[in-house]
Each structure stands twice: as structure tokens, then as C-alpha cells.
Scaffold this active site. Structure first.
Site, PDB file in Angstrom:
ATOM      1  N   GLU A 363       0.884  -1.278   0.209  1.00 25.80           N
ATOM      2  CA  GLU A 363       0.350   0.272  -0.062  1.00 25.80           C
ATOM      3  C   GLU A 363       1.234   1.246  -0.006  1.00 25.80           C
ATOM      4  O   GLU A 363       0.466   2.202   0.559  1.00 25.80           O
ATOM      5  CB  GLU A 363      -1.117  -0.172   1.317  1.00 25.80           C
TER       6      GLU A 363
HETATM    7  N1  CAA Z   1      -6.321  12.065  -4.139  1.00 24.50           N
HETATM    8  C1  CAA Z   1      -6.600  12.425  -5.340  1.00 24.50           C
HETATM    9  N2  CAA Z   1      -6.239  12.406  -6.631  1.00 24.50           N
HETATM   10  C2  CAA Z   1      -4.997  12.196  -6.045  1.00 24.50           C
HETATM   11  C3  CAA Z   1      -3.987  11.673  -5.318  1.00 24.50           C
HETATM   12  C4  CAA Z   1      -5.053  11.378  -4.086  1.00 24.50           C
HETATM   13  N3  CAA Z   1      -4.412  11.460  -3.000  1.00 24.50           N
HETATM   14  N4  CAA Z   1      -2.938  11.222  -5.472  1.00 24.50           N
HETATM   15  C5  CAA Z   1      -2.722  11.644  -6.410  1.00 24.50           C
HETATM   16  N5  CAA Z   1      -3.858  12.357  -7.710  1.00 24.50           N
HETATM   17  C6  CAA Z   1      -3.762  13.195  -8.793  1.00 24.50           C
HETATM   18  C7  CAA Z   1      -3.022  13.976  -9.240  1.00 24.50           C
HETATM   19  O1  CAA Z   1      -3.236  15.746  -8.033  1.00 24.50           O
HETATM   20  C8  CAA Z   1      -2.882  14.082 -10.499  1.00 24.50           C
HETATM   21  O2  CAA Z   1      -3.906  14.679 -10.768  1.00 24.50           O
HETATM   22  P1  CAA Z   1      -4.006  15.966 -12.069  1.00 24.50           P
HETATM   23  O3  CAA Z   1      -2.699  15.207 -13.153  1.00 24.50           O
HETATM   24  O4  CAA Z   1      -4.987  15.958 -12.206  1.00 24.50           O
HETATM   25  O5  CAA Z   1      -2.826  16.632 -11.293  1.00 24.50           O
HETATM   26  C9  CAA Z   1      -3.115  12.278 -10.872  1.00 24.50           C
HETATM   27  O6  CAA Z   1      -3.775  11.448  -9.545  1.00 24.50           O
HETATM   28  C10 CAA Z   1      -1.429  11.598 -11.097  1.00 24.50           C
HETATM   29  O7  CAA Z   1      -1.292  12.248 -10.206  1.00 24.50           O
HETATM   30  P2  CAA Z   1       0.911  12.180  -9.660  1.00 24.50           P
HETATM   31  O8  CAA Z   1       1.378  13.003 -10.725  1.00 24.50           O
HETATM   32  O9  CAA Z   1       1.155  12.835  -8.244  1.00 24.50           O
HETATM   33  O10 CAA Z   1       1.003  10.934 -10.053  1.00 24.50           O
HETATM   34  P3  CAA Z   1       2.590  10.369 -10.045  1.00 24.50           P
HETATM   35  O11 CAA Z   1       2.985   9.278 -11.193  1.00 24.50           O
HETATM   36  O12 CAA Z   1       3.602  10.998  -9.746  1.00 24.50           O
HETATM   37  O13 CAA Z   1       2.480   9.405  -8.673  1.00 24.50           O
HETATM   38  C11 CAA Z   1       2.090   8.558  -6.344  1.00 24.50           C
HETATM   39  C12 CAA Z   1       1.699   9.277  -7.198  1.00 24.50           C
HETATM   40  C13 CAA Z   1       2.095   9.055  -5.076  1.00 24.50           C
HETATM   41  C14 CAA Z   1       3.613   7.609  -6.463  1.00 24.50           C
HETATM   42  C15 CAA Z   1       1.404   7.568  -6.855  1.00 24.50           C
HETATM   43  O14 CAA Z   1       1.948   6.816  -8.147  1.00 24.50           O
HETATM   44  C16 CAA Z   1       1.429   5.788  -6.067  1.00 24.50           C
HETATM   45  O15 CAA Z   1       0.678   6.226  -4.626  1.00 24.50           O
HETATM   46  N6  CAA Z   1       2.093   4.691  -6.372  1.00 24.50           N
HETATM   47  C17 CAA Z   1       2.072   3.998  -5.053  1.00 24.50           C
HETATM   48  C18 CAA Z   1       1.274   3.060  -4.882  1.00 24.50           C
HETATM   49  C19 CAA Z   1       0.880   1.542  -4.165  1.00 24.50           C
HETATM   50  O16 CAA Z   1       0.404   2.346  -2.886  1.00 24.50           O
HETATM   51  N7  CAA Z   1       0.628   1.073  -4.702  1.00 24.50           N
HETATM   52  C20 CAA Z   1      -0.030  -0.523  -3.354  1.00 24.50           C
HETATM   53  C21 CAA Z   1      -0.248  -1.592  -4.600  1.00 24.50           C
HETATM   54  S1  CAA Z   1      -1.781  -1.809  -3.518  1.00 24.50           S
HETATM   55  C22 CAA Z   1      -1.387  -3.218  -2.319  1.00 24.50           C
HETATM   56  O17 CAA Z   1      -0.612  -3.031  -1.775  1.00 24.50           O
HETATM   57  C23 CAA Z   1      -2.712  -3.630  -2.138  1.00 24.50           C
HETATM   58  C24 CAA Z   1      -2.207  -4.842  -1.196  1.00 24.50           C
HETATM   59  O18 CAA Z   1      -2.794  -6.572  -1.985  1.00 24.50           O
HETATM   60  C25 CAA Z   1      -2.220  -4.822  -0.269  1.00 24.50           C
END
Ligand code: CAA
Length: 380
Positions: A363
Site C-alpha cells: 500500500e
Molecule cells: N487523491 C486524489 N487524486 C490524487 C491523489 C490522491 N491521494 N494522489 C494523486 N492524485 C492525482 C493527482 O492530483 C494527479 O491529477 P492531475 O493530473 O489532475 O493533477 C494524478 O492523480 C497523478 O498524480 P501524480 O502526478 O502525483 O502521479 P505520480 O505518477 O507522480 O504518482 C504516487 C504519485 C504518489 C507516487 C503514486 O503513484 C503512488 O501512490 N504510488 C504507490 C502505489 C501504491 O501504493 N501501490 C500499492 C499497491 S496496492 C497494495 O499493496 C494492495 C494490497 O494488496 C495490500
């Protein structure tokens, strides 16, 4: 400010503690060794309302708040983090997403069963080349009018074999980047949907983790959740809530290890006295106690933010970062306090140490939490 739990919250915490002691503790070592978590235990958690904790009772949920959710997560995780990850994924990644963004038909068809434990859910975002870099989805869903054709591979999926309902994130328009991503409800048994073998893991070994394959799976259009292109924001928002659950899991793992180490240190003697009387051990216990208290306040803060309708993207990242660090550090210290016995499975702390590691990975890794936090604090 009020740091006290309400009487209702205490009752909920105690019910989860009783369940963990009476139902999860027996067999936890064997489940870890055999990498197995029985359906009957999942059903019992469903009967207690643990699989739809925050879901509105009109959809079969328990209608509780996020504070209740983290209290339950902490108690279950003290004993068996494999049980609590089933609870966490079902509640925060699947039920929450459906309730917040699903149509009434989707809620009636899926949420009502997921909230009661009749169904179990899985959340499918990660891919071989899109774990942390979640926008780089290779899985595609091609719009064919009344349905989509889904192709791709998802990795490390919790509940991957056990689930009935899978929320699958896929690229529908590569040119639009994160705005060309959608989320789909896929049912077990749909043609072309294959579940790979169970992963052999370091920790949370009772929980089943699988690779999933989608080969030309026909997904009806009504199974898309939310507006076209809203899938990435759906994933980010559900993950913010999920991080509160995993932070609570880490807190539980840390406090479970601390409670065992404290008890042991009052019984085990060395150099003519109980080892808790040696400063080397007493200071470890003091560090454990204070770091766990700090993590608990951060977890409660994030849960409180969510309950208040405030933004919890950063507070959930802070809580997960700190609680998972505390879990890793202090489960390791607990093994050290147990000495040779800590290295033996019968004493539970080695399992807690192995289980702690995943809380710094899934996550969103700790490094991803630092991206979320640093972007927020440097923005203005
Ligand atoms: N809420 C709403 N919108 C959001 C947001 C949030 N929390 N975070 C980002 N966004 C939106 C941004 O505003 C942006 O929108 P616009 O283009 O309209 O401005 C869009 O999403 C893209 O955002 P970023 O430019 O910030 O995207 P990024 O490529 O830089 O990535 C990141 C951001 C935070 C690194 C994200 O990719 C991330 O969280 N990565 C980790 C993923 C993760 O947690 N994976 C876990 C897998 S699930 C799991 O583990 C489940 C299980 O089985 C236990």
C-alpha cells in the site's frame, strides 16, 4: 481535544481482542507454517462485522467509524497479521471504493455481499513494472461499446486466490496518462481470468498472495466504477484510506511484540534477577513503549481526519511511515529481548518480526509515503 476512547470504542476494541485471543491465537503458528487461512475464520470475522466495518448498514455493513476500524485492526494484528490484512484490504480498498464511487446497482450486487463476508474482495493495481510507479499501467481495457476487453498481469495481489470480486485498474487510453485509467469489477470465473500459484512469502504467510492474468476478459460496461478516466484518482483515494489500515496493522504488530517482550522480561532471570531489572532491557522497553504510543497517536489522528471529512492523504502517509518503522524496529528488539527463545517459532516474536516487514512495502512503500509527505510540505 479528547484522548479518551468512548465506552462504545472500548467495547469494540475488547470484542476484537477477545476474538483474537480465542479464535486467532490457536493455530496461528501452524497457519503461518502451512501458508493457510481457513474459510471458517474469514466467515467468523464476517459474522462479527469485521469485513464491512465502515459500510452503511443499509448495505449490510457495521456502520462504524474509522477509529473503530483501527482499534479492530490493532487487536487482530497483535495476534495474526494474516487475518488483519484480509480485513484491511476488504474494508479500505474494496468496500470503501465501491461505497464511495460505485453505482447503486454495483453496491446492491457486490457491496452487500462484501460487507458481510459472503464475498471477499481484492484490489489489483500492482504490476510487474508498476508497483510504486502506479501510473505506468500496462494492463489495458479496450472499449468495445457495451463491454471492455481486459488484458494484462497483476502482481502481489492480497486475497488473490480467495477473493470473489476483484477491483482491477487498467489503462483505457494511454495518451491521457493518469487520466486514461479506469477501475473495473471483475468476478472470479470470468472467461480468460487466471489465478497464478500462491507466493511463498517471508511474512503474513497465512494471507494468500497471487499473480493474476487477464487474457481477453470481457468486462461489461456497467462494471466500470466511476466516470471514464477516474481510475487513478480512485486508486489513490482508496489507498490513502488503506494506509490508515496498514498503519494500524503495523501498530498492532509492534504492540503485540512489546506486550510479549514485557511479560517475558518480568519472568526470565539472568544474573540473579528478572531481566527487566537490567537497564539494557529496561531502556529497550522504554523505547518500545514511547515509540508505540507515538505511532498510536498518529494512527488515531489519521483515522480522526477521515471521520471528520478532512483530507487524510498526508496524515495517513505519516501514520504508515512511522508505525511501520516502529513495527520493524521493535519487533526486532523484541526478538533480542527473548534471546535464543526469540529465534524459536513457539514464542511468536520471530513471526511478528517477519510480518512487520511488509508494512513498509505494501500500500505504498516507505519511500512512496515520503514522496506524498514531501510533495505536500514543499508545495507552497
Ligand atoms: N487523491 C486524489 N487524486 C490524487 C491523489 C490522491 N491521494 N494522489 C494523486 N492524485 C492525482 C493527482 O492530483 C494527479 O491529477 P492531475 O493530473 O489532475 O493533477 C494524478 O492523480 C497523478 O498524480 P501524480 O502526478 O502525483 O502521479 P505520480 O505518477 O507522480 O504518482 C504516487 C504519485 C504518489 C507516487 C503514486 O503513484 C503512488 O501512490 N504510488 C504507490 C502505489 C501504491 O501504493 N501501490 C500499492 C499497491 S496496492 C497494495 O499493496 C494492495 C494490497 O494488496 C495490500
Amino acid at each position: 481535544m479528547n484522548f479518551n476512547l468512548s465506552e462504545e470504542h472500548k467495547m469494540i476494541r475488547d470484542a476484537a481482542r477477545d476474538f483474537a485471543q480465542n479464535e486467532l491465537l490457536p493455530g496461528v503458528i501452524e497457519r503461518d507454517e502451512k501458508q493457510h487461512f481457513p474459510d471458517e475464520l474469514v466467515k467468523k470475522m464476517g459474522d462479527l462485522g469485521f469485513l464491512g466495518i465502515m459500510v452503511d448498514p443499509k448495505y449490510g455493513g457495521s456502520g462504524m467509524d474509522t477509529i473503530s476500524y483501527v482499534l479492530i485492526m490493532e487487536e487482530l494484528s497483535k495476534i495474526d497479521a494474516s487475518a488483519s490484512v484480509i480485513v484491511s484490504v476488504n474494508n479500505s480498498l474494496v468496500c470503501y471504493g465501491l461505497e464511495a464511487y460505485g453505482t447503486e446497482e454495483q453496491k446492491q450486487k457486490y457491496l452487500t455481499k462484501l460487507a458481510t463476508g459472503e464475498f471477499v474482495g481484492a484490489f489489483c493495481l500492482s504490476e510487474p513494472e508498476a508497483g510504486s510507479d502506479a501510473t505506468s499501467q500496462k494492463t489495458t481495457a479496450i472499449d468495445k461499446g457495451d463491454h471492455y476487453i481486459l488484458n494484462g498481469t497483476k502482481n502481489w495481489i492480497t486475497n488473490g486466490g480467495r477473493a470473489d470480486v476483484y477491483l482491477v485498474i487498467a489503462q483505457t487510453d494511454r495518451d491521457k496518462g493518469s487520466h486514461g485509467i479506469n477501475v473495473f469489477i471483475v468476478e472470479k470465473g470470468m472467461e480468460g481470468f487466471h489465478i497464478g500459484p500462491k507466493e511463498n512469502k517471508l511474512g503474513i504467510r497465512g494471507s494468500d498472495t497471487h499473480t493474476l492474468q487477464f487474457n481477453d476478459v470481457k468486462v461489461p460496461k456497467e462494471n466500470r466504477i466511476g466516470d471514464d478516466g477516474s481510475g487513478f484518482r480512485f486508486a489513490m483515494k482508496t489507498l490513502s484510506g488503506g494506509r490508515i489500515g496498514i498503519a494500524a496493522q503495523a501498530l498492532g504488530i509492534a504492540s503485540g511484540a512489546y506486550e510479549l517482550a514485557l511479560k517475558y522480561s518480568k519472568e526470565r532471570k539472568a544474573f540473579g534477577t528478572e531481566i527487566c531489572n537490567h537497564q539494557a532491557i529496561a531502556f529497550k522497553l522504554a523505547d518500545m513503549y514511547s515509540d508505540i504510543e507515538a505511532a498510536r497517536y498518529l494512527v488515531m489522528r489519521a483515522a480522526w481526519d477521515k471521520d471528520q471529512g478532512a483530507n487524510y492523504d498526508v496524515s495517513s502517509a505519516v501514520a504508515k511511515l512511522q508505525a511501520s518503522k516502529t513495527a520493524m524496529q521493535h519487533t526486532t528488539e523484541a526478538v533480542q529481548i527473548f534471546g535464543g527463545n526469540g529465534f524459536v517459532k513457539d514464542y511468536h516474536v520471530e513471526r511478528l518480526m517477519r510480518d512487520a516487514k511488509i508494512t513498509q512495502i505494501y500500500e505504498g512503500t516507505s519511500e512512496i509515503q515520503k514522496i506524498v509527505i514531501s510533495r505536500s510540505i514543499t508545495k507552497n
